[in-house]
Design an enzyme around this catalytic site. Structure first.
Site, short mmCIF file in Angstrom:
data_model
loop_
_atom_site.label_atom_id
_atom_site.label_comp_id
_atom_site.label_asym_id
_atom_site.label_seq_id
_atom_site.Cartn_x
_atom_site.Cartn_y
_atom_site.Cartn_z
N SER A 40 0.83 -1.20 0.00
CA SER A 40 0.00 0.00 0.00
C SER A 40 0.88 1.26 0.00
O SER A 40 1.84 1.34 0.76
CB SER A 40 -0.89 0.00 1.24
OG SER A 40 -1.44 1.27 1.41
N LYS A 79 27.15 -6.73 14.63
CA LYS A 79 26.64 -6.98 15.98
C LYS A 79 27.17 -8.34 16.46
O LYS A 79 26.96 -9.36 15.81
CB LYS A 79 25.10 -7.00 15.93
CG LYS A 79 24.45 -7.47 17.23
CD LYS A 79 22.92 -7.44 17.11
CE LYS A 79 22.25 -8.09 18.30
NZ LYS A 79 20.79 -8.19 18.13
N PRO A 99 26.70 -13.18 24.16
CA PRO A 99 27.43 -13.12 22.88
C PRO A 99 26.90 -14.09 21.83
O PRO A 99 26.28 -15.10 22.18
CB PRO A 99 28.84 -13.57 23.29
CG PRO A 99 28.61 -14.53 24.41
CD PRO A 99 27.33 -14.11 25.11
C1 LIG Z 1 9.26 -1.89 19.00
C2 LIG Z 1 9.71 -2.94 18.03
C3 LIG Z 1 11.07 -3.22 17.91
C4 LIG Z 1 11.51 -4.22 17.04
N1 LIG Z 1 12.84 -4.53 16.95
C5 LIG Z 1 13.23 -5.58 16.19
C6 LIG Z 1 14.59 -5.95 16.10
O1 LIG Z 1 15.47 -5.33 16.67
N2 LIG Z 1 14.91 -7.01 15.33
C7 LIG Z 1 13.97 -7.73 14.64
O2 LIG Z 1 14.31 -8.72 13.97
N3 LIG Z 1 12.69 -7.34 14.65
C8 LIG Z 1 12.31 -6.31 15.41
N4 LIG Z 1 10.99 -5.95 15.42
C9 LIG Z 1 10.06 -6.63 14.52
C10 LIG Z 1 10.27 -6.10 13.11
O3 LIG Z 1 10.06 -4.71 13.09
C11 LIG Z 1 9.35 -6.79 12.12
O4 LIG Z 1 9.41 -8.17 12.30
C12 LIG Z 1 9.77 -6.49 10.72
O5 LIG Z 1 9.90 -5.13 10.51
C13 LIG Z 1 8.81 -7.08 9.73
O6 LIG Z 1 7.58 -6.39 9.76
P1 LIG Z 1 6.49 -6.82 8.68
O7 LIG Z 1 7.11 -6.76 7.36
O8 LIG Z 1 5.87 -8.08 9.12
O9 LIG Z 1 5.37 -5.70 8.84
P2 LIG Z 1 5.36 -4.13 8.45
O10 LIG Z 1 6.71 -3.54 8.49
O11 LIG Z 1 4.31 -3.53 9.30
O12 LIG Z 1 4.90 -4.11 6.94
C14 LIG Z 1 3.55 -4.30 6.56
C15 LIG Z 1 3.41 -4.07 5.07
O13 LIG Z 1 2.11 -4.45 4.68
C16 LIG Z 1 1.58 -3.46 3.84
N5 LIG Z 1 0.12 -3.48 3.98
C17 LIG Z 1 -0.61 -3.57 5.12
N6 LIG Z 1 -1.92 -3.56 4.84
C18 LIG Z 1 -2.03 -3.45 3.49
C19 LIG Z 1 -3.11 -3.39 2.60
N7 LIG Z 1 -4.36 -3.41 3.01
N8 LIG Z 1 -2.85 -3.28 1.27
C20 LIG Z 1 -1.58 -3.27 0.80
N9 LIG Z 1 -0.51 -3.34 1.62
C21 LIG Z 1 -0.73 -3.43 2.94
C22 LIG Z 1 2.20 -2.16 4.32
O14 LIG Z 1 2.15 -1.16 3.30
C23 LIG Z 1 3.62 -2.61 4.63
O15 LIG Z 1 4.36 -2.60 3.44
C24 LIG Z 1 10.55 -4.93 16.26
C25 LIG Z 1 9.19 -4.61 16.36
C26 LIG Z 1 8.76 -3.63 17.24
C27 LIG Z 1 7.30 -3.34 17.33
#
Ligand SMILES: Cc1cc2nc3c(=O)[nH]c(=O)nc-3n(C[C@H](O)[C@H](O)[C@H](O)COP(=O)(O)OP(=O)(O)OC[C@H]3O[C@@H](n4cnc5c(N)ncnc54)[C@H](O)[C@@H]3O)c2cc1C
Length: 502
Positions: A40, A79, A99
């Site tokens: 999106s 890291k 580690p």
């Molecule tokens: C506070 C926090 C800290 C974190 N730290 C770490 C870390 O240090 N190391 C680690 O491995 N992970 C970490 N994570 C987890 C990590 O951020 C996620 O696992 C990773 O970014 C993958 O996210 P995702 O791709 O599943 O979701 P998102 O990044 O949320 O992506 C969702 C995607 O779906 C799309 N989308 C949603 N709905 C629609 C729709 N209706 N139509 C079209 N497209 C849509 C959006 O546009 C977006 O592109 C952390 C998470 C949090 C909350």
């Protein structure tokens, strides 16, 4: 498009979607697959996953990304582990390091196991993990985990990176392997009569059909949770944190190769050094602290009370879906679940899910049994991570706030974690317990030992006796000398990163 091509539709262009796209495009490059990723333009990515574990290197190597190219493009650093500060108030254990494994550790691990076991039998020995592992010394000296050619002992490592930039980089690599990209917001998931996913409908009326759908749509799990109604199993009873506030600070001159996790009043904060900034985030429980108080506490710690740098506030839910592969849909990333970010395990889970799915899919037995085996394997991994992270909070010795008192007295922990903690407290070797419950599926025995020893889950000093010569057979000075000599074979991280940008 040829009739025989299998159409894979990935919903979501966060890190999970792009990792899935790259792994599938690479594994099936000789096969008749057409992969399309839909993202999106209006819904952003979460954009905070900035630390990894060692398997990310395996993924990046597999898809042909070279460190000298992708690292500078993503402001990345190395890291070698995580330093935990202020989680324990036990004297001598206020700080410890977890580690990543190095081959040289094989020489020092027996001493660590020996000492940490005998301390629990009442002998006064050195049992702090910091004194036994090469990674700790590399972090202390800000060295990159890349040994000289004449030092053939591999060191595992992960990375810190800007997750937005990594996503963009992975998108380019995926495009070069033929992955198609569509900018569109999906407003409806249409199911077939038999319950399989038929197609996605966009808000512009376009229909996107596929044979296999990957749900990487983030926390809301648009296909897996909303359309297919797969139940979400929360683990908020054992892991209280559900919110985070994020604030960047300037980069430091010589970034370290460790993540730092420091306990706060109602949670903990990360410090992740990138080449252009330091990522900071306070992960806390909204049941104990509101967003304003969390931001103020973080700002105070970072000396940013008067700064106009804007903070980002995030909410998250901890737990996992009951099944990750349902019908013709595979959930990957936050849509399948999230265990809080203390050990940066989320991307590893993404990788494992996709790799195991490809294995199962290639076998061609899309039977209920093969789905069941896959789902139970991935769920077990989630639960093993949940137990390890829960242990961090359950064994904490801080009692200064209601939050920490609740964590330290929480009796809603799993039976598996309860057995491990009991076994350790009774002075037993926990290896057998871990193996029996296959809890070493994710965090190996050595990690469990580092966690329990690092937080000082030992008898009090006053209860310890000197012990005989055999008990003292490993000399800390010899181990220290060995580790320091090994560290001489590693360049500084600053030198390596400079080389990449030349
Ligand atoms: C506070 C926090 C800290 C974190 N730290 C770490 C870390 O240090 N190391 C680690 O491995 N992970 C970490 N994570 C987890 C990590 O951020 C996620 O696992 C990773 O970014 C993958 O996210 P995702 O791709 O599943 O979701 P998102 O990044 O949320 O992506 C969702 C995607 O779906 C799309 N989308 C949603 N709905 C629609 C729709 N209706 N139509 C079209 N497209 C849509 C959006 O546009 C977006 O592109 C952390 C998470 C949090 C909350």
């Amino acid at each position: 498009m040829s009739e025989t091509k299998k159409r894979v539709v990935i919903l979501g262009g966060g890190t999970a979607g792009w990792i899935a796209a790259n792994l599938m495009a690479k594994h099936w490059e000789q096969e008749a697959f057409e992969i399309t990723l839909v993202e999106s333009p209006n819904i952003g990515i979460i954009g905070v996953g900035e630390g990894s574990t060692p398997p990310l290197k395996v993924f990046l190597d597999l898809i042909g990304c070279k460190e000298e190219e992708w690292m500078p493009a993503c402001n990345a650093t190395y890291k070698v582990g995580i330093r935990f500060n202020d989680w324990s108030i036990k004297p001598g254990y206020e700080s410890y390091f977890h580690p990543f494994y190095s081959k040289t550790d094989d020489h020092t691990i027996p001493a660590f196991f020996h000492n940490s076991f005998l301390i629990r039998q009442g002998v006064d020995l050195d049992g702090l993990p910091d004194h036994f592992f090469l990674g700790v010394e590399l972090a202390k000296q800000k060295k990159a985990p890349l040994p000289a050619e004449n030092f053939p002992f591999e060191t595992s490592y992960g990375y810190h990176f800007d997750s937005n930039l990594l996503g963009q980089y992975l998108a380019k690599v995926a495009a070069s392997r033929g992955v198609k990209y569509k900018k569109a917001t999906v407003c409806e998931v249409v199911l077939k009569e038999n319950g399989d996913v038929s197609h996605l409908l966009t808000d512009e009326g376009e229909s996107i059909g596929g044979d296999l759908f990957v749900d990487s749509s983030g926390f809301k799990g648009q296909i897996i949770q909303q359309a297919l109604k797969v139940p979400f199993i929360s683990c908020v009873q054992s892991l209280f944190n559900d919110s985070a506030v994020v604030l960047p600070t300037d980069q430091v001159d010589e970034p370290n190769c460790q993540t730092t996790s420091t306990a706060m009043k109602n949670g903990w904060r990360w410090d992740i050094p990138l080449t252009n900034r330091t990522g900071n985030g306070y992960v806390y429980s909204s049941s104990f602290c509101d967003a304003d108080a969390a931001e103020t506490e973080l700002r105070t710690t970072l000396n940013l009370l008067d700064s106009d740098v804007e903070a980002r506030h995030l909410k998250f839910k901890v737990g996992r879906v009951q099944e990750h592969w349902v019908r013709n849909c595979l959930a990957v990333g936050l849509s399948q679940g999230f265990i809080e970010p203390l050990e940066a395990t989320a991307l590893d889970m993404v990788q494992e899910t996709v790799v195991r799915f490809i294995e199962a899919y290639d076998k061609g037995q899309h039977t209920e049994q093969s789905r069941k085996d896959f789902n139970s394997r991935i769920s077990h991994r989630f639960d093993a991570v949940r137990d390890y992270i829960t242990a961090h909070f359950r064994i904490v010795s801080r009692t200064d706030t209601e939050y920490w008192r609740a964590c330290g007295s929480n009796d809603k922990i799993s039976a598996s974690l309860y057995s491990i903690l009991s076994s350790w407290m009774q002075g037993k070797n926990i290896t057998q317990e871990l193996e029996q419950q296959q809890l070493d599926a994710y965090f190996p025995n050595i990690s469990w030992n580092c966690l329990l020893a690092g937080k000082g889950i030992y008898p009090d000093k006053s209860q310890l006796r000197k012990g005989n010569e055999l008990a003292h057979k490993y000399k800390t000075t010899d181990i220290n000398k060995f580790i320091k000599a090994c560290a001489l074979n590693y360049p500084t991280q600053a030198d390596v990163l400079k080389r990449y940008t030349r």
